[in-house]
Design an enzyme around this catalytic site. Structure first.
Site, PDB file in Angstrom:
ATOM      1  CG  LEU A 162      10.033  33.006  42.164  1.00 22.88           C
ATOM      2  CD1 LEU A 162      11.124  32.787  43.205  1.00 22.88           C
ATOM      3  CD2 LEU A 162       9.056  34.075  42.634  1.00 22.88           C
ATOM      4  N   GLY A 197      16.088  32.169  33.524  1.00 22.96           N
ATOM      5  CA  GLY A 197      17.394  32.705  33.161  1.00 22.96           C
ATOM      6  C   GLY A 197      17.907  32.012  31.919  1.00 22.96           C
ATOM      7  CB  VAL A 219      14.098  30.863  39.635  1.00 23.73           C
ATOM      8  CG1 VAL A 219      14.163  30.995  41.154  1.00 23.73           C
ATOM      9  CG2 VAL A 219      15.500  30.932  39.034  1.00 23.73           C
ATOM     10  CE  LYS A 250      20.026  29.878  38.351  1.00 23.69           C
ATOM     11  NZ  LYS A 250      20.849  31.085  38.559  1.00 23.69           N
ATOM     12  CG  ASP A 257      28.387  39.379  35.157  1.00 25.62           C
ATOM     13  OD1 ASP A 257      28.446  40.410  34.454  1.00 25.62           O
ATOM     14  OD2 ASP A 257      27.665  38.406  34.878  1.00 25.62           O
TER      15      ASP A 257
HETATM   16  P1  AMP Z   1      18.537  33.489  36.903  1.00 20.79           P
HETATM   17  O1  AMP Z   1      18.489  32.214  36.147  1.00 20.79           O
HETATM   18  O2  AMP Z   1      19.318  33.379  38.176  1.00 20.79           O
HETATM   19  O3  AMP Z   1      18.958  34.657  36.065  1.00 20.79           O
HETATM   20  O4  AMP Z   1      17.037  33.778  37.373  1.00 20.79           O
HETATM   21  C1  AMP Z   1      16.038  34.095  36.463  1.00 20.79           C
HETATM   22  C2  AMP Z   1      15.045  35.054  37.087  1.00 20.79           C
HETATM   23  O5  AMP Z   1      14.362  34.425  38.164  1.00 20.79           O
HETATM   24  C3  AMP Z   1      15.659  36.289  37.713  1.00 20.79           C
HETATM   25  O6  AMP Z   1      15.893  37.289  36.791  1.00 20.79           O
HETATM   26  C4  AMP Z   1      14.604  36.668  38.749  1.00 20.79           C
HETATM   27  O7  AMP Z   1      13.550  37.365  38.174  1.00 20.79           O
HETATM   28  C5  AMP Z   1      14.107  35.340  39.212  1.00 20.79           C
HETATM   29  N1  AMP Z   1      14.835  34.886  40.407  1.00 20.79           N
HETATM   30  C6  AMP Z   1      15.985  34.188  40.425  1.00 20.79           C
HETATM   31  N2  AMP Z   1      16.374  33.914  41.671  1.00 20.79           N
HETATM   32  C7  AMP Z   1      15.463  34.467  42.490  1.00 20.79           C
HETATM   33  C8  AMP Z   1      15.334  34.542  43.921  1.00 20.79           C
HETATM   34  N3  AMP Z   1      16.235  33.987  44.719  1.00 20.79           N
HETATM   35  N4  AMP Z   1      14.270  35.196  44.426  1.00 20.79           N
HETATM   36  C9  AMP Z   1      13.373  35.767  43.589  1.00 20.79           C
HETATM   37  N5  AMP Z   1      13.441  35.740  42.243  1.00 20.79           N
HETATM   38  C10 AMP Z   1      14.469  35.094  41.688  1.00 20.79           C
END
Ligand code: AMP
Length: 265
Positions: A13, A16, A21, A36, A130
């Site tokens: 998905l 980060g 994820v 994640k 944030d």
């Molecule tokens: P993060 O590491 O939390 O910044 O997640 C990286 C990317 O994964 C985010 O910018 C979203 O595009 C995607 N993502 C993270 N968590 C979710 C979620 N719970 N549902 C859908 N997409 C997600």
């Protein structure tokens, strides 16, 4: 005990700063979620284990329709896994960049949902710290899901760690020398809500500039509000982007503001 074998892993998905994820499904129940994956050695190298631990503790205890649920977590030798609510429409940030800016009704609906979530958080003495489009996801029904509690704290707090994100959403009390002990409270999230509203309606943040100029402009609330904004939207933004946190609109006033009432009832 939760473990990786309980999940069927689907498409990625997103990615980060720490980890990836994936869409996932719990095998026995068929429950769809986002998994994640954080690598322990990367967290250690960046010295953010405490931050992640706090993020897990705080987010596990939150239950609100506009806050991304953290259902549980588990780990193996090398990785930490977070079982998150799946936000079907992805990042708000991408929707905003695609649209350039949102209509006033759409922005007002999002802002009202943000206010409801922030009210819930502040009642639990959690300051997010944030709030910005990159940390907001959208659910399948188009609803806001606040995520990323990596910077959140139990109120009130002092800023101790070095901040490495964008300055655009920091409030005067966190950038200014007028507040040498850097004390602040939940009202930092209200300032950020003002910046967010501005960015929704204008397409860029109000103090976007070189880092030094951004700080200077934040400490004076030095911004320009374009004339295409309605009188109500202008008053709403000006009510939140007030240097003195004592005079800034509070969440109750946000929810009762003419701009919100005009679009959300
Ligand atoms: P993060 O590491 O939390 O910044 O997640 C990286 C990317 O994964 C985010 O910018 C979203 O595009 C995607 N993502 C993270 N968590 C979710 C979620 N719970 N549902 C859908 N997409 C997600």
């Amino acid at each position: 005990m939760l473990h990786l074998g309980m999940f069927e892993i689907g498409k990625p998905l997103g990615k980060g700063k720490f980890g990836r994820v994936y869409l996932a499904r719990e095998r026995s129940s068929g429950f769809v979620c986002a998994l994640k994956v954080l690598h322990k050695n990367e967290l250690q190298q960046s010295r953010v284990e405490k931050q992640v631990q706090r993020e897990i503790e705080i987010q596990s205890n939150l239950r609100h329709p506009n806050i991304l649920r953290l259902y549980g977590h588990f780990h193996d030798r090398k990785r930490i896994f977070l079982i998150l609510e799946f936000a079907g429409r992805g990042e708000l940030y991408k929707h905003l960049r695609k649209a350039n800016r949102f209509s006033e009704p759409k922005a007002a609906h999002y802002v009202a949902q943000m206010a409801s979530a922030l009210r819930y958080l502040h009642r639990k003495h959690v300051i997010h710290r944030d709030i910005k489009p990159e940390n907001i996801l959208i659910g399948i029904h188009g609803e806001i899901k606040i995520s990323d509690f990596g910077w959140s704290v139990h109120a009130p707090g002092n800023r101790r760690k070095t901040y490495c994100g964008t300055l655009d959403y920091l409030p005067p009390e966190m950038v200014s020398a007028v507040n040498p002990d850097n004390s602040y409270d939940g009202r930092v999230d209200l300032w950020a809500l003002g910046v967010l509203t501005y960015e929704f309606l204008v397409g860029e943040a109000p103090f976007e500039d070189t880092p030094a100029m951004t700080c200077r402009r934040i400490s004076r609330a030095d911004m320009e509000i374009p004339s295409f904004l309605s009188v109500e939207a202008t008053s709403f933004i000006k009510g939140l982007l007030v240097v003195n946190p004592e005079i800034r609109l509070n969440l109750e006033q946000v929810q009762q503001h003419p701009w919100i009432l005009k679009h959300c009832r």
